[in-house]
Design a protein around this motif. Structure first.
Motif, short mmCIF file in Angstrom:
data_model
loop_
_atom_site.label_atom_id
_atom_site.label_comp_id
_atom_site.label_asym_id
_atom_site.label_seq_id
_atom_site.Cartn_x
_atom_site.Cartn_y
_atom_site.Cartn_z
N VAL A 333 0.86 -1.20 0.00
CA VAL A 333 0.00 0.00 0.00
C VAL A 333 0.88 1.24 0.00
O VAL A 333 0.63 2.21 -0.72
CB VAL A 333 -0.96 0.00 1.22
N LEU A 337 0.90 4.22 -2.61
CA LEU A 337 0.66 5.62 -2.24
C LEU A 337 1.81 6.52 -2.70
O LEU A 337 1.59 7.68 -3.05
CB LEU A 337 0.47 5.75 -0.72
N TRP A 340 0.94 7.49 -6.00
CA TRP A 340 -0.44 7.99 -6.11
C TRP A 340 -0.51 9.13 -7.14
O TRP A 340 0.35 9.98 -7.18
CB TRP A 340 -0.91 8.50 -4.75
N TYR A 358 -7.93 5.14 -6.60
CA TYR A 358 -8.69 4.20 -5.78
C TYR A 358 -8.95 2.87 -6.49
O TYR A 358 -9.12 1.84 -5.86
CB TYR A 358 -10.01 4.83 -5.34
N LEU A 361 -5.99 0.86 -5.79
CA LEU A 361 -6.03 0.46 -4.38
C LEU A 361 -6.98 -0.72 -4.22
O LEU A 361 -6.68 -1.69 -3.51
CB LEU A 361 -6.49 1.64 -3.51
N ALA B 60 -13.07 -0.46 -1.73
CA ALA B 60 -12.57 0.91 -1.81
C ALA B 60 -13.72 1.87 -2.15
O ALA B 60 -14.65 1.49 -2.85
CB ALA B 60 -11.46 1.03 -2.84
N PRO B 88 -5.72 6.75 1.91
CA PRO B 88 -4.55 7.09 1.11
C PRO B 88 -4.16 8.56 1.17
O PRO B 88 -2.99 8.90 1.11
CB PRO B 88 -4.97 6.73 -0.32
N GLY B 105 -9.77 2.62 1.75
CA GLY B 105 -9.87 1.20 1.42
C GLY B 105 -10.16 0.37 2.65
O GLY B 105 -9.98 0.83 3.79
#
Lengths: 370, 313
Positions: A333, A337, A340, A358, A361, B60, B88, B105
């Motif tokens: 993650v 990020l 991102w 997203y 994600l 998410a 995030p 998420g």
């Protein structure tokens, strides 16, 4: 019949026809989407809420209408133990007169969560709380497991459970979200982890069999759902160690890609969740088959140079029963990020749309292992 | 003929309506409030919640909220007790345009409310607003979810769930059942620290040029996480986000990360680099050896003094 009545009856007929068509399509879509009837959900019991529920003799002040006399004593005050069984120490069996009774202090129930259900015989079950493994419990030979999470803060929690079978294959995480109440012990039972599933080959010539294998609870019925032009259901039974195998005849299946998943049924009441889906490809008889080695693609689960899945952004892994398993956790993650928005390299852009957001994600979290 | 045509059109629209209706059952993003009456200059909470159709699993959410910027001011946004456990980026508030963009998420996915759950268990976020001006034309106003909002299925493909949005109409009133400055009350009641967490040290060629960075994440079930701070050795506490590139790449000191919730409660996680662990072990061994050495010397002198005493006798 007057014409207005005739028109009305035609309209009612059309309405019924269309509604019927809608219901037909609705159920057809549901069947196609989920392939089978809805799974049995988990069962929740909250201890400490002063409501006697299934699995409890009593709960706090709720004695289920029982008294000392109804329990076979002469008199006295019946109370409830912290394990939700009757406490008859305050009941008298007759004989001499008793002294004055003290006030009843209801026991303080710890804030805890108990998770219990079925995995695979002697398998390790990971207990995941908000994405972190907080306990690993061993299922017994009958695949029963039970885990207790103490000292949990009241609030909304997402729990996940995952187990690995004897061949090193693991189930998809079984997850659910619930509210944990203060000074109450919440028991979630009937958790029935999906069977593991694997194939003995991914490529087969039409007419040759494909072996479908996996593990679940011993001596249970296993349904296999072959997603072809239509969903074909086959059944088999797991053996005394929970292993199941089915040799699928491909003679009547069309050429191309097909997939299969499975679900176990324990007794008449308990259904597991659906297993992961695995694909196999049918080629015409006599056509040379491709290598079983997985091809390098840009899909999130494709194996990349280094031997790990693309979604495993830092390519870390652990070995479980000689099988190498990708670890997808907070580090991945973090890398997502870091990238991102406009990604600094293509790998974290898991859906290859030029941006990390997203959607990426969501793809990464699907493969979460903790 | 005209009658048949009309009925075909009727049948077509009926079928379309019914099919559309059954297709939007997957997810419903909605706004909720304890009381729809709000009072000028008082803070009040709006909750963004999510309902799911049975058998739907999502992981998410990317949500946009529109509010009347001339009437309301955003006081705070809390992820306390949210089902989202990975955030995030901090919510983006555009006070001029009256928009809020937030998302997050859920590890392992979210499958909706399960039977027997004593709570709703579907909270995404709580937005604390304050009414700064009464509406002029009408006593009511709306806070709306934008159609850009998206919910993603837990299917490994990032598929969008069919989504319906339910907005909230609020009335400006002289009094309200909403607690006056409700948010302050929530903060006052929160005495529990964020959940315990750990710091993960990593390095990877794809990030920060293969330099050491740390990852951390936690949640707070009451008022929500406000910020994180780091302390690397003697360097003072600094506000940071995860992932964080370590300043001192030789890892000479203990790394502390502090999670602070909106009420100011703190939880500190510690990472002891292997080098320090080794140094500590070596120091411990040296200390034990020194103690043993001193004890041996002391023993020697005690025995010697005993012997001397014996000789004197």
């Amino acid at each position: 019949m007057p014409s207005s009545c005739r028109y009305l009856s035609i309209k009612i007929f059309i309405f019924c026809f269309v509604f019927g068509l809608f219901l037909g399509l609705f159920f057809l879509q549901k069947t196609n989407a989920n392939n089978l009837p809805s799974a049995v959900r988990v069962f929740i019991t909250v201890c400490g809420n002063n409501i006697k529920e299934e699995g409890e003799d009593c709960d706090g002040s709720d004695l289920n209408g029982q008294t000392c006399m109804s329990r076979g004593f002469w008199g006295g005050a019946l109370s409830c133990n912290t394990n939700y069984t009757f406490n008859t120490s305050g009941c008298s069996s007759g004989g001499g007169g008793g002294g004055g009774g003290g006030g009843y202090n209801p026991p303080t129930t710890p804030t805890a969560v108990i998770l219990q259900g079925w995995a695979y015989p002697n398998s390790d079950v990971d207990i995941i709380k908000d994405g972190n493994v907080v306990a690993v419990v061993r299922a017994d030979a009958a695949a029963n497991f039970k885990a207790t999470i103490d000292n949990i803060t009241p609030g909304i929690w997402t729990f996940g459970l995952s187990a690995t079978d004897t061949r090193g294959n693991h189930t998809e995480i079984f997850s659910f979200t619930m509210n944990v109440e203060n000074h109450m012990t919440t028991t979630i039972s009937n958790i029935f982890l999906a069977p593991t599933i694997d194939l003995d080959k991914s490529y087969v010539n039409q007419g040759n069999p494909v072996g479908i294998l996996g593990q679940t609870v011993p001596n249970t019925d296993v349904s296999l759902y072959v997603h072809s032009d239509e969903v074909i259901t086959k059944t088999t039974k797991s053996n005394s160690i929970g292993a199941y195998f089915y040799n699928l005849d491909t003679t009547d299946l069309s050429l191309g890609t097909h997939s299969v998943n499975s679900r176990a049924k324990k007794g008449t009441q308990y259904l597991s969740t659906l297993s992961a889906t695995v694909d196999f490809n049918i080629y015409a008889p006599g056509v040379p088959l491709p290598s079983e080695e997985k091809k390098l693609t840009d899909q999130p689960d494709s194996i990349q140079p280094g031997g790990c899945m693309r979604v495993n952004l830092n390519c870390d892994f652990k070995i479980i029963k000689t099988v190498r398993r990708d670890v997808i956790n907070f580090i991945d993650v973090s890398i997502l990020l870091y990238n991102w928005g406009k990604p600094k390299n293509a790998r974290p852009d898991l859906n290859n749309d030029g941006t990390v957001n997203y959607k990426d994600l969501s793809i990464l979290l699907y493969y979460w292992t903790s | 003929m005209n009658f048949i045509k009309k009925n075909i059109i009727f049948a077509f629209f009926l079928l379309t309506f019914l099919l559309l209706f059954q297709n939007v059952l997957a997810a419903n993003l909605y706004l909720d409030s304890a009381d729809n009456n709000v009072v000028l200059n008082n803070a009040f909470a709006i909750e963004v919640r999510l309902n799911l159709d049975q058998e739907t699993s999502i992981n998410a959410v990317d949500a946009y909220l529109n509010y009347p910027a001339d009437l309301l001011q955003v006081v705070d946004i809390s992820f306390g007790n949210s089902i989202l456990n990975i955030i995030p980026q901090q919510p983006i508030i555009d006070a001029q345009a009256g928009t809020i963009h937030f998302g997050g998420g859920i590890t392992s996915g979210y499958t909706g409310k399960i039977p027997g759950d004593p709570g709703l268990s579907n909270l995404l976020t709580t937005v604390i607003f304050k009414e700064i001006k009464k509406p002029t034309n009408s006593p009511s106003f709306q806070i709306a979810l934008d159609t850009k909002s998206a919910v993603f299925l837990n299917d490994g493909k990032g598929t969008l769930a069919s989504l319906t949005l339910t907005n909230l109409t609020l009335n400006t009133a002289e009094s309200s059942n909403n607690l006056s400055n409700e948010w302050q009350q929530i903060l006052a009641q929160d005495t529990i620290a964020p959940e315990s967490f750990s710091i993960i040290l990593s390095r990877d060629p794809s990030i920060y040029n293969n330099q050491y960075f740390i990852t951390f994440n936690t949640t707070d079930k009451q008022s929500g996480i406000d910020y994180y701070q780091i302390k690397e050795g003697a360097i003072a506490w600094t506000k940071v986000d995860s992932p964080y590139l370590l300043k001192n790449q030789s890892l000479p000191s203990i790394i502390l990360v502090k999670a602070v919730d909106k009420a100011g409660n703190e939880r500190i996680a510690e990472y002891i680099p292997a080098k320090i662990k080794t140094t500590n072990v070596v120091l411990s061994i040296i200390l034990i050896l020194m103690i043993l050495f001193l004890m041996a010397i002391a023993n020697y002198f005690i025995i010697k003094s005993f012997k001397a005493a014996k000789i004197l006798k």
